[in-house]
Write a protein that holds these residues in place. Structure first.
Motif, PDB file in Angstrom:
ATOM      1  N   ALA A   5       0.829  -1.203   0.000  1.00  0.00           N
ATOM      2  CA  ALA A   5       0.000   0.000   0.000  1.00  0.00           C
ATOM      3  C   ALA A   5       0.865   1.256   0.000  1.00  0.00           C
ATOM      4  CB  ALA A   5      -0.920  -0.012   1.220  1.00  0.00           C
ATOM      5  N   THR A   6       1.975   1.220   0.713  1.00  0.00           N
ATOM      6  CA  THR A   6       2.864   2.385   0.760  1.00  0.00           C
ATOM      7  C   THR A   6       3.444   2.685  -0.620  1.00  0.00           C
ATOM      8  OG1 THR A   6       3.419   1.821   3.052  1.00  0.00           O
ATOM      9  CG2 THR A   6       4.875   3.372   1.930  1.00  0.00           C
ATOM     10  N   ILE A   7       3.767   1.635  -1.379  1.00  0.00           N
ATOM     11  CA  ILE A   7       4.231   1.839  -2.761  1.00  0.00           C
ATOM     12  C   ILE A   7       3.102   2.376  -3.624  1.00  0.00           C
ATOM     13  CG2 ILE A   7       5.081   0.658  -4.828  1.00  0.00           C
ATOM     14  CD1 ILE A   7       6.469  -1.356  -2.992  1.00  0.00           C
ATOM     15  N   ALA A   8       1.875   1.926  -3.356  1.00  0.00           N
ATOM     16  CA  ALA A   8       0.746   2.241  -4.234  1.00  0.00           C
ATOM     17  C   ALA A   8       0.148   3.619  -4.008  1.00  0.00           C
ATOM     18  CB  ALA A   8      -0.347   1.182  -4.063  1.00  0.00           C
ATOM     19  N   TRP A   9       0.266   4.186  -2.792  1.00  0.00           N
ATOM     20  CA  TRP A   9      -0.426   5.454  -2.513  1.00  0.00           C
ATOM     21  C   TRP A   9      -0.117   6.551  -3.531  1.00  0.00           C
ATOM     22  CZ3 TRP A   9      -4.229   3.996  -0.082  1.00  0.00           C
ATOM     23  CH2 TRP A   9      -4.226   3.335   1.149  1.00  0.00           C
ATOM     24  N   PRO A  10       1.147   6.745  -3.944  1.00  0.00           N
ATOM     25  CA  PRO A  10       1.391   7.834  -4.915  1.00  0.00           C
ATOM     26  C   PRO A  10       0.697   7.641  -6.258  1.00  0.00           C
ATOM     27  CG  PRO A  10       3.437   7.206  -3.817  1.00  0.00           C
ATOM     28  CD  PRO A  10       2.412   6.173  -3.455  1.00  0.00           C
ATOM     29  N   LEU A  11       0.285   6.424  -6.575  1.00  0.00           N
ATOM     30  CA  LEU A  11      -0.374   6.147  -7.860  1.00  0.00           C
ATOM     31  C   LEU A  11      -1.888   6.024  -7.726  1.00  0.00           C
ATOM     32  CD1 LEU A  11       2.046   3.375  -9.222  1.00  0.00           C
ATOM     33  CD2 LEU A  11       2.183   5.855  -9.583  1.00  0.00           C
ATOM     34  N   ALA A  12      -2.377   6.086  -6.489  1.00  0.00           N
ATOM     35  CA  ALA A  12      -3.797   5.812  -6.253  1.00  0.00           C
ATOM     36  C   ALA A  12      -4.678   6.923  -6.823  1.00  0.00           C
ATOM     37  CB  ALA A  12      -4.054   5.655  -4.758  1.00  0.00           C
ATOM     38  N   PRO A  13      -5.788   6.574  -7.458  1.00  0.00           N
ATOM     39  CA  PRO A  13      -6.705   7.586  -8.009  1.00  0.00           C
ATOM     40  C   PRO A  13      -7.601   8.160  -6.914  1.00  0.00           C
ATOM     41  CG  PRO A  13      -7.570   5.403  -8.425  1.00  0.00           C
ATOM     42  CD  PRO A  13      -6.232   5.207  -7.768  1.00  0.00           C
ATOM     43  N   ILE A  14      -8.333   9.194  -7.256  1.00  0.00           N
ATOM     44  CA  ILE A  14      -9.306   9.779  -6.336  1.00  0.00           C
ATOM     45  C   ILE A  14     -10.529   8.871  -6.268  1.00  0.00           C
ATOM     46  CG2 ILE A  14     -10.862  11.731  -5.948  1.00  0.00           C
ATOM     47  CD1 ILE A  14      -8.785  13.503  -7.304  1.00  0.00           C
ATOM     48  N   VAL A  15     -10.881   8.460  -5.062  1.00  0.00           N
ATOM     49  CA  VAL A  15     -12.053   7.602  -4.841  1.00  0.00           C
ATOM     50  C   VAL A  15     -12.818   8.164  -3.654  1.00  0.00           C
ATOM     51  CG1 VAL A  15     -12.853   5.285  -4.257  1.00  0.00           C
ATOM     52  CG2 VAL A  15     -10.866   5.570  -5.733  1.00  0.00           C
ATOM     53  N   SER A  16     -14.117   8.262  -3.764  1.00  0.00           N
ATOM     54  CA  SER A  16     -14.922   8.795  -2.665  1.00  0.00           C
ATOM     55  C   SER A  16     -14.974   7.811  -1.509  1.00  0.00           C
ATOM     56  CB  SER A  16     -16.337   9.095  -3.151  1.00  0.00           C
ATOM     57  OG  SER A  16     -17.034   7.876  -3.420  1.00  0.00           O
ATOM     58  N   ARG A  17     -15.269   8.360  -0.327  1.00  0.00           N
ATOM     59  CA  ARG A  17     -15.387   7.506   0.855  1.00  0.00           C
ATOM     60  C   ARG A  17     -16.500   6.469   0.680  1.00  0.00           C
ATOM     61  NH1 ARG A  17     -14.776  11.646   6.038  1.00  0.00           N
ATOM     62  NH2 ARG A  17     -12.491  11.687   6.051  1.00  0.00           N
ATOM     63  N   GLN A  18     -17.603   6.889   0.078  1.00  0.00           N
ATOM     64  CA  GLN A  18     -18.729   5.975  -0.101  1.00  0.00           C
ATOM     65  C   GLN A  18     -18.341   4.813  -1.016  1.00  0.00           C
ATOM     66  OE1 GLN A  18     -21.734   6.081   1.477  1.00  0.00           O
ATOM     67  NE2 GLN A  18     -22.049   4.077   0.536  1.00  0.00           N
ATOM     68  N   THR A  19     -17.612   5.117  -2.087  1.00  0.00           N
ATOM     69  CA  THR A  19     -17.181   4.063  -3.009  1.00  0.00           C
ATOM     70  C   THR A  19     -16.227   3.101  -2.323  1.00  0.00           C
ATOM     71  OG1 THR A  19     -17.447   5.537  -4.916  1.00  0.00           O
ATOM     72  CG2 THR A  19     -16.032   3.602  -5.204  1.00  0.00           C
ATOM     73  N   ALA A  20     -15.267   3.661  -1.559  1.00  0.00           N
ATOM     74  CA  ALA A  20     -14.294   2.822  -0.855  1.00  0.00           C
ATOM     75  C   ALA A  20     -14.984   1.916   0.160  1.00  0.00           C
ATOM     76  CB  ALA A  20     -13.258   3.698  -0.163  1.00  0.00           C
ATOM     77  N   LEU A  21     -15.943   2.469   0.904  1.00  0.00           N
ATOM     78  CA  LEU A  21     -16.648   1.680   1.918  1.00  0.00           C
ATOM     79  C   LEU A  21     -17.505   0.598   1.284  1.00  0.00           C
ATOM     80  CD1 LEU A  21     -17.326   1.259   4.883  1.00  0.00           C
ATOM     81  CD2 LEU A  21     -19.156   2.958   4.640  1.00  0.00           C
ATOM     82  N   THR A  22     -18.189   0.934   0.211  1.00  0.00           N
ATOM     83  CA  THR A  22     -19.029  -0.057  -0.476  1.00  0.00           C
ATOM     84  C   THR A  22     -18.181  -1.213  -1.007  1.00  0.00           C
ATOM     85  OG1 THR A  22     -20.618   1.661  -1.108  1.00  0.00           O
ATOM     86  CG2 THR A  22     -20.666  -0.410  -2.355  1.00  0.00           C
ATOM     87  N   ALA A  23     -17.063  -0.869  -1.651  1.00  0.00           N
ATOM     88  CA  ALA A  23     -16.176  -1.899  -2.186  1.00  0.00           C
ATOM     89  C   ALA A  23     -15.637  -2.785  -1.059  1.00  0.00           C
ATOM     90  CB  ALA A  23     -15.029  -1.265  -2.959  1.00  0.00           C
ATOM     91  N   ALA A  24     -15.270  -2.166   0.070  1.00  0.00           N
ATOM     92  CA  ALA A  24     -14.728  -2.937   1.194  1.00  0.00           C
ATOM     93  C   ALA A  24     -15.754  -3.926   1.731  1.00  0.00           C
ATOM     94  CB  ALA A  24     -14.275  -1.987   2.303  1.00  0.00           C
ATOM     95  N   LEU A  25     -16.999  -3.480   1.881  1.00  0.00           N
ATOM     96  CA  LEU A  25     -18.039  -4.362   2.413  1.00  0.00           C
ATOM     97  C   LEU A  25     -18.320  -5.524   1.456  1.00  0.00           C
ATOM     98  CD1 LEU A  25     -20.507  -1.733   3.898  1.00  0.00           C
ATOM     99  CD2 LEU A  25     -18.864  -3.174   5.124  1.00  0.00           C
ATOM    100  N   LEU A  26     -18.326  -5.248   0.159  1.00  0.00           N
ATOM    101  CA  LEU A  26     -18.540  -6.319  -0.819  1.00  0.00           C
ATOM    102  C   LEU A  26     -17.406  -7.341  -0.765  1.00  0.00           C
ATOM    103  CD1 LEU A  26     -19.870  -4.276  -3.895  1.00  0.00           C
ATOM    104  CD2 LEU A  26     -21.176  -5.831  -2.417  1.00  0.00           C
ATOM    105  N   LEU A  27     -16.175  -6.866  -0.608  1.00  0.00           N
ATOM    106  CA  LEU A  27     -15.031  -7.772  -0.517  1.00  0.00           C
ATOM    107  C   LEU A  27     -15.090  -8.614   0.756  1.00  0.00           C
ATOM    108  CD1 LEU A  27     -12.283  -5.323  -1.799  1.00  0.00           C
ATOM    109  CD2 LEU A  27     -12.962  -7.450  -2.909  1.00  0.00           C
TER     110      LEU A  27
END
Length: 563
Positions: free
Chosen positions: A511-533
């Motif tokens: 994750a530390t390597i990935a943060w500089p490349l990470a796109p903008i994602v809303s909190r709602q999208t991140a939470l929804t994806a996490a719950l589905l996973l």
């Protein structure tokens, strides 16, 4: 898109790193290793279970002595008695208390300079009760047979090459203990190469060395094509209660190398460990590495011994990077500088604190998820060790889903949109401190943290600085994350059923390597994806829990019983 490309490259690299080469055919030159040729010997000796003292094991010894003599080696046997603990285990399996002798097979391929210490190739010819042992340890035995055949075809070697096929390994290393306790030939032994398995496939890894391995590692790195091995596994194995025939050799003051493959883990000690189920690519991988190493050892004018250990790790099974432990401080300093320059003039101290919080929270969330979902999979009560081994592929999937879900949860809790450069560096700060502690306390294992941090720092420096810089950053991120995926895959194979939380460390580094490349994602999208996973991970866990006990489990195993 940058992160998607990096992750796609990482997955492809991890697959390449963990996939053994294809088996080489019978038309392979006589001086090279061929898994197809070696499989003829596997079929001859793994036709049925052959535990110590059985008629089938006597047949296997006859096959092996005949085969060794046909290759051109001088062959003898040595007999002895097993200790009370070993005899008790055999009696538990067989139901008989009859006294059974141990019989080691010893063979010698003479070299041109008998004054030099010999190279010892070692594997065990016995199996556990109820398993044909096509992998454990027929794969090790036939790798030795094909290796000495290829050496014989190459012409005289400088050193003697001695083959030791031990008895009673599955009863408590009995044959190896007998040899290293007092066999007269022991005084002539120099470097040892031991071959083991715990499964039925996957890449073969050199996972253990003797103490003071600096020169031995340099020889391994220079001699072996497509090598696999890390000083992390050497460090970790010292802390585990596991043992192989190499254990009494080390205790007696000898040094050398220990190889094994652990893929297809459900076949460990299994009645299904037949020749047809053995991964011939894994056999090719083990035999090819051992032949390369043995050829170099047999030609060496001096023994590869030293007083210090060396840091080493393979790069996707293509080559080995190695350096003295003190150089780890240089890499750590370079990583700290890279992250410092990446944050210069960008963001505020609050952004840095947010990044620190992300790195501190992520392994906690991941660890809790991994532990809880593992309980759902059946780890909340008595388990059959071999049934859990058979479930490892699914346990790896549920762990991967839980790890990705934890990133989504942390992002939803702590990030409004994404981390900025100050946040990237803040996320690296706890890991830089951890790397410094690891470098001080366990320098041969610290590379696991230091090298990804260095790669991540360079990615952060290059990110968002133009098309060329971004392209390089994506390639470096793919390499760094791919390396961590491969390590996480192997860690889950090794200890995942009981300690899935170990995946949290590769996760937070990736994750530390990935943060500089990470796109903008809303909190709602991140939470929804996490719950589905999480739902998907729980579904896999329930699949594991509700499945019948695997047909591959060892015939003598029980729920809750030690293995």
């Amino acid at each position: 898109m940058r992160l998607v490309l990096a992750l796609l490259g990482a997955v492809l690299l991890a697959i390449f790193a963990t996939t053994p080469p294809g088996p080489r055919g019978s038309d392979t030159p006589a001086t090279e290793f061929s898994a197809v040729r070696a499989m003829a010997d596997v079929r001859a000796i793994a036709r049925a279970p052959h535990p110590t003292g059985s008629a089938e094991d006597a047949h296997v010894r006859d096959v092996l002595t005949t085969r060794l003599r046909a290759i051109g080696l001088e062959v003898s046997t040595a007999q002895g008695s097993m200790d009370a603990k070993s005899a008790e285990r055999l009696a538990t399996w067989s139901g008989s208390t009859a006294t059974v002798p141990l019989t080691n097979i010893i063979a010698r391929l003479p070299g041109t300079d008998p004054t030099l210490p010999a190279v010892l190739l070692m594997a065990h010819h016995d199996t556990v009760w109820g398993s044909p042992g096509a992998a454990d340890d027929s794969a090790g035995v036939v790798s030795i047979l094909e290796t000495v055949r290829a050496l014989k075809a190459s012409g005289p070697q400088r050193r003697d090459v001695i083959v030791l096929l031990t008895d009673g390994e599955e009863l408590g290393l009995s044959g190896a203990k007998m040899f290293f306790a007092g066999d007269p030939l022991r005084a002539h032994i120099g470097p040892i190469v031991n071959l083991e398995t715990r499964g039925g496939g996957g890449r073969a890894s050199m996972f253990e060395t003797g103490d003071g391995n600096d020169a031995a590692v340099r020889l391994f790195a220079g001699a072996v094509r497509r090598p696999v091995g890390t000083s992390l596994s050497v460090f970790v194995y010292k802390k585990l209660p596991n043992s192989t025939d190499f254990t009494p050799a080390k205790a007696a003051g000898h040094y050398g190398y220990n190889f094994a493959f652990v893929g297809r883990p459900g076949l460990y000690h299994s009645p299904l460990a037949t020749p047809d189920n053995l991964d011939q690519g894994a056999l090719q991988d083990m035999g090819g590495q051992v032949l390369d190493l043995t050829r170099a050892l047999a030609a060496a004018p001096v023994d590869p011994v030293a007083k210090i250990d060396r840091v080493f790790f393979d790069i996707f099974g293509l080559f080995v990077v190695h350096y003295p432990p003190v150089f780890g401080w240089v890499l750590l300093g370079a990583a700290a500088l890279a992250w410092g320059f990446a944050a210069r003039g960008a963001g505020t101290w609050r952004d840095g604190v947010r990044g620190i919080a992300v790195t501190l929270l992520l392994p906690i969330v991941a660890g809790v998820l991994l532990y809880a979902i593992n309980l759902v999979s059946g780890a909340d009560g008595p388990v059959n060790y071999y049934d859990r081994l058979a479930a490892i592929p699914r346990l790896q999937v549920q762990a991967l889903l839980a790890c990705i879900a934890s990133i989504g949860l942390v992002r939803a809790l702590l990030m409004r949109h994404r981390l900025d450069p100050a946040g990237w560096t803040g996320a690296a700060v706890p890991l830089l401190l951890l790397a410094a502690v690891a470098q001080g306390l366990a320098p041969t294992a610290a590379f696991l943290i230091t090298v990804p941090l260095l790669i991540g720092g360079v990615v952060a420096l290059l990110s968002e600085r133009g098309v060329l810089a971004d392209s390089i950053a994506v390639v470096l991120a793919a390499i760094g994350i791919g390396h961590l995926l491969a390590i996480g895959f192997l860690l889950m194979q090794a200890v995942g059923p009981g300690m899935p939380m170990i995946a949290a460390l590769p996760l937070v580094l990736a994750a530390t390597i990935a943060w500089p490349l990470a796109p903008i994602v809303s909190r709602q999208t991140a939470l929804t994806a996490a719950l589905l996973l999480i739902v998907a991970a729980l579904a896999v866990a329930l699949w594991v829990r509700l499945d019948p006990v695997a047909a591959s489990v060892a015939v003598y195993s029980k729920f809750g019983a030690p293995h």
